[in-house]
Design a protein around this motif. Structure first.
Motif, PDB file in Angstrom:
ATOM      1  N   UNK A  36       0.881  -1.173   0.000  1.00 37.65           N
ATOM      2  CA  UNK A  36       0.000   0.000   0.000  1.00 37.65           C
ATOM      3  C   UNK A  36       0.914   1.216   0.000  1.00 37.65           C
ATOM      4  N   UNK A  37       0.733   2.095  -0.977  1.00 36.84           N
ATOM      5  CA  UNK A  37       1.613   3.253  -1.132  1.00 36.84           C
ATOM      6  C   UNK A  37       0.775   4.515  -1.191  1.00 36.84           C
ATOM      7  N   UNK A  38       1.052   5.433  -0.290  1.00 33.20           N
ATOM      8  CA  UNK A  38       0.353   6.711  -0.266  1.00 33.20           C
ATOM      9  C   UNK A  38       1.072   7.755  -1.086  1.00 33.20           C
ATOM     10  N   UNK A  53      -3.825  10.131  -2.895  1.00 35.37           N
ATOM     11  CA  UNK A  53      -4.453   8.856  -3.141  1.00 35.37           C
ATOM     12  C   UNK A  53      -3.681   7.732  -2.491  1.00 35.37           C
ATOM     13  N   UNK A  54      -4.225   6.548  -2.617  1.00 40.31           N
ATOM     14  CA  UNK A  54      -3.607   5.354  -2.068  1.00 40.31           C
ATOM     15  C   UNK A  54      -3.604   4.309  -3.170  1.00 40.31           C
ATOM     16  N   UNK A  55      -2.449   3.748  -3.446  1.00 40.80           N
ATOM     17  CA  UNK A  55      -2.320   2.720  -4.463  1.00 40.80           C
ATOM     18  C   UNK A  55      -2.001   1.402  -3.779  1.00 40.80           C
ATOM     19  N   UNK A  67       0.389  -5.779 -11.757  1.00 36.28           N
ATOM     20  CA  UNK A  67      -0.800  -6.380 -12.359  1.00 36.28           C
ATOM     21  C   UNK A  67      -1.880  -6.523 -11.299  1.00 36.28           C
ATOM     22  N   UNK A  68      -3.028  -5.956 -11.559  1.00 36.13           N
ATOM     23  CA  UNK A  68      -4.115  -5.985 -10.581  1.00 36.13           C
ATOM     24  C   UNK A  68      -4.043  -4.867  -9.560  1.00 36.13           C
ATOM     25  N   UNK A  69      -3.166  -3.882  -9.804  1.00 38.17           N
ATOM     26  CA  UNK A  69      -3.058  -2.756  -8.869  1.00 38.17           C
ATOM     27  C   UNK A  69      -4.348  -1.941  -8.887  1.00 38.17           C
TER      28      UNK A  69
END
Length: 93
Positions: A36-38, A53-55, A67-69
């Motif tokens: 999880x990357x902010x 955002x949050x990825x 893939x599937x992020x």
């Protein structure tokens, strides 16, 4: 946004606070660590409007993959994208 591409990644790293919050945990319940990357100041289009955002990048048998992020942003969550929300600034608690 889903898929293997984070739009605006260069801007996010340069000025958007990419990695302001970062955590590895099992988000989807498959027993693998998902990243999880902010990104507190850049939205999914790479626009510096301080919504952030949050990825999430899922873990796989060989490590973390794009893939599937998924991206969770103000507009994607139905919030106003008028700035200064700083989603993703901190979630390490």
């Amino acid at each position: 946004m889903t898929g293997a591409r984070l739009r605006g990644a260069a801007a996010a790293v340069a000025e958007g606070g990419f990695g302001a919050g970062a955590k590895v945990t099992d988000v989807n319940g498959d027993g693998r660590g998902d990243a999880m990357i902010g990104v507190y100041a850049i939205d999914e289009a790479g626009v510096s409007n301080h919504t952030g955002g949050l990825w999430t990048l899922p873990g796989s048998a060989t490590g973390t993959t794009a893939t599937g992020s998924k991206a969770f942003t103000a507009t994607g969550l139905g919030l106003p994208a008028d700035g200064f929300l700083y989603i993703g600034q901190s979630f390490n608690h």
